[in-house]
Design an enzyme around this catalytic site. Structure first.
Site, short mmCIF file in Angstrom:
data_model
loop_
_atom_site.label_atom_id
_atom_site.label_comp_id
_atom_site.label_asym_id
_atom_site.label_seq_id
_atom_site.Cartn_x
_atom_site.Cartn_y
_atom_site.Cartn_z
N TRP A 1 1.12 -1.05 0.19
CA TRP A 1 -0.11 -0.34 0.03
C TRP A 1 1.05 1.44 -0.09
O TRP A 1 0.17 2.41 -0.27
CB TRP A 1 -0.93 -0.08 1.45
CG TRP A 1 -1.87 1.44 1.54
CD1 TRP A 1 -3.54 1.13 1.00
CD2 TRP A 1 -2.04 2.67 1.73
NE1 TRP A 1 -3.87 2.40 1.18
CE2 TRP A 1 -2.70 3.53 1.86
CE3 TRP A 1 -0.04 3.21 3.21
CZ2 TRP A 1 -2.50 4.79 2.05
CZ3 TRP A 1 -0.44 4.19 3.64
CH2 TRP A 1 -1.48 5.13 3.36
N HIS A 2 2.21 1.15 0.79
CA HIS A 2 2.88 2.24 0.79
C HIS A 2 3.05 2.58 -0.90
O HIS A 2 4.12 3.24 -0.73
CB HIS A 2 3.70 2.21 1.73
CG HIS A 2 3.15 2.53 3.65
ND1 HIS A 2 2.85 1.22 3.87
CD2 HIS A 2 3.36 3.84 4.01
CE1 HIS A 2 2.20 1.83 5.80
NE2 HIS A 2 2.53 3.34 5.30
N GLY A 3 3.27 1.27 -1.87
CA GLY A 3 4.40 1.97 -2.62
C GLY A 3 4.78 0.30 -3.52
O GLY A 3 4.33 -0.47 -2.50
N PHE B 1 2.01 8.44 -2.49
CA PHE B 1 1.62 6.78 -1.61
C PHE B 1 -0.14 7.25 -2.34
O PHE B 1 -1.04 6.68 -1.82
CB PHE B 1 1.39 6.86 -0.41
CG PHE B 1 2.68 5.83 0.12
CD1 PHE B 1 4.15 5.79 -0.78
CD2 PHE B 1 3.42 7.67 0.77
CE1 PHE B 1 4.77 5.89 0.00
CE2 PHE B 1 4.63 6.97 1.54
CZ PHE B 1 5.79 6.63 0.97
#
Lengths: 485, 381
Positions: free
Chosen positions: A340-342, A485
């Protein structure tokens, strides 16, 4: 629109008197128009994408709520989730999926080229997508009644203080405040302004200045780095991302407060955490709580909770869940949390790094060491901080390969005397971290009876320093890290 | 105490602390502004005067990036002004700073120019690294091809790495494309610069944590407008960069005081920076050779009383490395001038009492200028 800009300051200066003077129905209009304007200042075409997403969720939620037929309810839920996740996957993960597929193909001796269009990542898509998903699921779980007023729902999805980088809030935390909006009182306005100032100081002064150390250091070849370089860069980025993101969150919470909204804090001194679990009760609390309720607990088969507070603090003590299932759920959750962060494997590894920390901690806590409490606390803090900081290397290094090399270098005794950066870089990182601990310590004095005049002098001096520094350092807009993000 | 139970007196005290803090902050920034420092002055100290060289009424020296462009381009625009041989001299602040200088004092470049009767375009920056010289050389080459290149070597500046942001102003796609074909270090510099320049970075894959996502947006336009209005109407806002430089100087001095750092404190070489700068030096000389431009390389004069703030053994090894390598390079005249300027011609930072190892008085410029003129003469003959 970015918070750390003259445009945002101008917008708030315009919005505050308007909100203060308008009746309730007009205030809701101001919030909606303000939110649409806020997003459009980045790109107006993508504003339509957010609106489209909100329209689908609005009607899907009504479909879910209206029906008593479980299949129909699930169909509407699937429509909502497919649309939200589909857009997120398309905009955020297309390059990643195609790239990974090509890599696997090459490993198997199959070479194929796929030409992709230029895909622009919509600002804040990961955040507002999570908000709309939580809304649909909460309606499905019957803990949220769908709202009948679409402009009100759109305001919840797009409300400018938390639109592009959180906090990720549930509908029941925002909608009632919108429906029954009350103006902020003088005390709240003052408190909100303090929070905005502190957030700007963290971002404009602290995060943006230490970024020079980070940008330079992570551009160095690992072969030239020493052990101390690895640790310094781990801490430097850990501090940068903390000041950057907690600064953003504080401006968001402060902006909401002066407008008459009460949002929960998203950070609570994470680098004072004494265990990995404690860390995730203090870092990006609203996201941890979201993951807890919509991913981790469902995967465990445990009861969810319904608020964006408490962080990763999970199940009720009475619930018995097998160790294996709990940890498999944990690994899977953190793998997804990482991605989700990257859209890169190094983010997934970062997630698994944290999952591993928690699992090791759980194993250790099965038989807690019989040591004096002070040693346990100090040891827990040292280890948690050290490994949380090392984990940031995966987050920031340009490649997964370099990240692994840097982590290994952090434990390389043969490179102890090698130093690849200027002395100031080490000093700055040390002083920022030490300063953070000193400020945390000083703030603890609040709980003691500090005489009011001293408190006043310290507050005035602190405010003067922060305002002066923001005036000096507010310059060409530097984007927040979490915007990617 | 919870928020809800905050008394009127308590929030009022907080409001007053905020308002008073604002006023104090304005007073402090105003105070800094009155003592503002120009960037070029930051590294020099109060006693040392920066000076732009001139040749026959035309400015030929520049020590800030905007002046680089205006100096060289102005000369290029007036082709008829000079059609004889000319030189390009790249260096650090030693080239443009005159200790105890006064209005009308002249730099080494001017003395050398005068002796040779030809213009020497002298482009200098405080603590300029060889990587920056490499970049500037390529930029200058595209505008005015010199007949001789004069390159100063400063041991201390091998501790610098990369390109300072101000150099972005000189970059364009042609320059970056050229650098990409000119060797490993030049390619690295082109990449470094390209990463900083505006691009279509809304697109994923452009990477980085830059601010390019807001460029050309409404936000960008409104920010630019507001910045312009504030600067036009509020001197405190307009002069922030000077106040910021002053603040950073104070922090720098605080650091020096706290850690007992003096001008004489020994500075260790940083291996990776040393290697990158030296590799860039060889690439630069190769590039000049390909272009058929003769080069004068010299190790800059230093103050030797007391010893310079280096590990002397390492410094001597470096000089030997340079001398040995230069001996094998046709088209390069090399001279070690580190003891050229006598002790009595060096300066001090008068207020701080710190010794200045880099900047000498005008008489030192006369000596250096004449020596460099002799070295150039050898080439031109």
């Amino acid at each position: 629109m970015l918070f750390n800009s003259l445009t945002y300051i101008a917008m708030m200066l315009l919005a505050l008197p308007l909100v203060a003077m308008s009746p309730a129905w007009l205030r809701r209009g101001i919030f909606l128009v303000g939110s649409l304007t806020f997003y459009s200042f980045w790109r107006i075409d993508f504003t339509l994408l957010v609106v489209f997403s909100a329209v689908v969720d609005f009607f899907a939620a009504h479909g879910i709520h209206a029906s008593t037929n479980e299949r129909v309810r699930k169909t509407f839920l699937v429509i909502s989730l497919t649309l939200n996740l589909g857009l997120l996957v398309f905009f955020k993960y297309t390059y990643f999926i195609v790239g990974s597929t090509q890599s696997v193909g090459e490993l198997l001796g199959m070479s194929f080229a796929i030409s992709l269009p230029n895909i622009i990542l919509p600002l804040g898509i990961s955040f507002y997508t999570f908000q709309t998903i939580s809304y649909s699921i909460d309606v499905f779980r019957r803990i949220q009644t769908p709202v009948n007023n679409f402009p009100l729902f759109l305001t919840y999805v797009m409300f400018w203080p938390q639109l592009v980088a959180g906090p990720v809030l549930r509908a029941h935390e925002v909608l009632p405040q919108l429906q029954n909006h009350r103006r902020a009182n003088a005390g709240e306005v003052v408190r909100g302004l303090e929070e905005i100032l502190q957030g700007l100081f963290k971002k404009v002064v602290l995060a943006d200045t230490i970024s020079s150390v980070v940008d330079y250091g992570y551009g160095l070849p690992v072969a030239q780095m020493g052990t101390i370089d690895s640790w310094t860069l781990a801490f430097a980025f850990g501090l940068q991302i903390y000041f950057d993101f907690s600064g953003y969150s504080q401006i968001a919470v402060g902006s909401a407060r002066v407008l008459g909204f009460n949002f929960p804090q998203n950070f609570n001194w994470p680098y004072l955490a004494v265990s990995p679990r404690d860390f995730w009760k203090r870092w990006h609390i609203s996201l941890s709580a979201w993951i807890r309720d919509y991913l981790y607990l469902p995967l465990q088969g445990a009861r969810f909770r319904g608020a964006s507070t408490g962080g990763i603090e999970a199940r009720e003590a009475t619930e018995k869940i097998s160790f294996v299932r709990s940890n498999v759920a944990l690994l899977l959750t953190w793998f997804i949390m990482g991605l989700w962060h990257g859209a890169a494997w190094r983010f997934a590894v970062w997630g698994l790094w944290h999952a591993s920390m928690i699992i090791v901690y759980r194993l250790l806590m099965r038989r807690p060491p019989k040591l004096p409490k002070a040693i346990v606390v100090l040891g827990g803090w040292s280890l948690t901080t050290a490994f949380a900081m090392l984990g940031w290397i995966f987050f920031r290094a340009p490649t997964l390969d370099q990240a692994f090399q840097m982590v290994l270098r952090a434990f390389d005794p043969t490179a102890l005397t090698t130093m690849a950066m200027r002395e100031n870089n080490y000093l700055m990182t040390f002083l920022y971290f030490a300063g953070l601990l000193v400020v945390a310590g000083l703030l603890r004095l609040r709980t003691f009876a500090v005489p009011t005049p001293i408190r006043f002098v310290v507050a005035t001096g602190g405010n003067a320093i922060m305002i002066a520094m923001v005036i000096l350092f507010l310059r060409d807009v530097q984007q927040f890290i979490y915007f990617q993000f | 105490m919870s928020e809800g139970s905050e008394t009127k007196a308590e929030w009022f005290a907080r409001a007053v602390a905020l308002a008073l803090g604002f006023l104090l902050a304005l007073a402090y920034v105003n105070h800094l502004q009155k003592q503002r420092l120009e960037a070029a002055q930051f590294a020099l100290g109060e006693d040392t005067l920066p000076r732009r060289a001139q040749f026959e009424g035309q400015l030929s020296g520049a020590h800030t990036i905007p002046n680089y462009a205006s100096t060289l381009l102005a000369a290029s625009d007036t082709q008829s002004w000079w059609d004889g041989p000319e030189g390009l001299w790249l260096g650090n602040s030693q080239m443009h700073a005159i200790n105890a200088g006064v209005e009308g004092s002249r730099t080494a470049a001017e003395y050398a120019s005068e002796q040779l009767n030809l213009p020497l375009w002298s482009l200098s920056l405080p603590n300029a690294s060889l990587q920056e010289h490499r970049f500037v050389f390529e930029w200058a080459l595209a505008r005015r091809r010199p007949d001789v290149l004069i390159l100063s070597l400063v041991y201390d500046d091998l501790r610098e790495d990369g390109l300072r942001p101000e150099l972005d102003e000189l970059a364009n796609s042609t320059l970056l494309a050229t650098l990409q074909t000119q060797g490993v270090q030049a390619e690295r510099l082109a990449t470094l610069m390209a990463d900083r320049l505006p691009d279509d970075a809304d697109a994923q894959g452009s990477g980085g944590y830059g601010d390019s996502a807001v460029r050309e947006s409404w936000q960008d336009r409104v920010d630019t407008y507001l910045e312009g209005r504030l600067s036009a109407n509020w001197s405190l806002w307009r002069e922030r960069s000077g106040a910021r430089a002053r603040f950073q100087t104070d922090i720098y001095r605080l650091r020096n005081t706290a850690f007992g750092i003096k001008a004489t404190s020994k500075r260790k070489m940083i291996p990776i920076r040393y290697q990158r700068n030296m590799a860039t030096l060889w690439e630069l000389l190769d590039r000049a050779k390909v272009e058929g431009i003769p080069v004068v390389v010299y190790i800059v004069p230093l103050r030797w009383n007391p010893d310079p703030p280096y590990e002397i053994a390492a410094y001597e090894r470096w000089k030997t490395t340079i001398a040995d390598a230069m001996a094998d390079r046709p088209g390069v005249v090399f001279e070690d001038l580190d003891r050229l300027v006598p002790d009595e011609l060096w300066g001090e930072y008068s207020k701080s009492g710190q010794i200045d190892f880099m900047h000498f008085r005008e008489d030192g410029h006369v000596i250096l200028g004449r020596r460099i003129a002799e070295l150039i003469q050898r080439h031109l003959e």
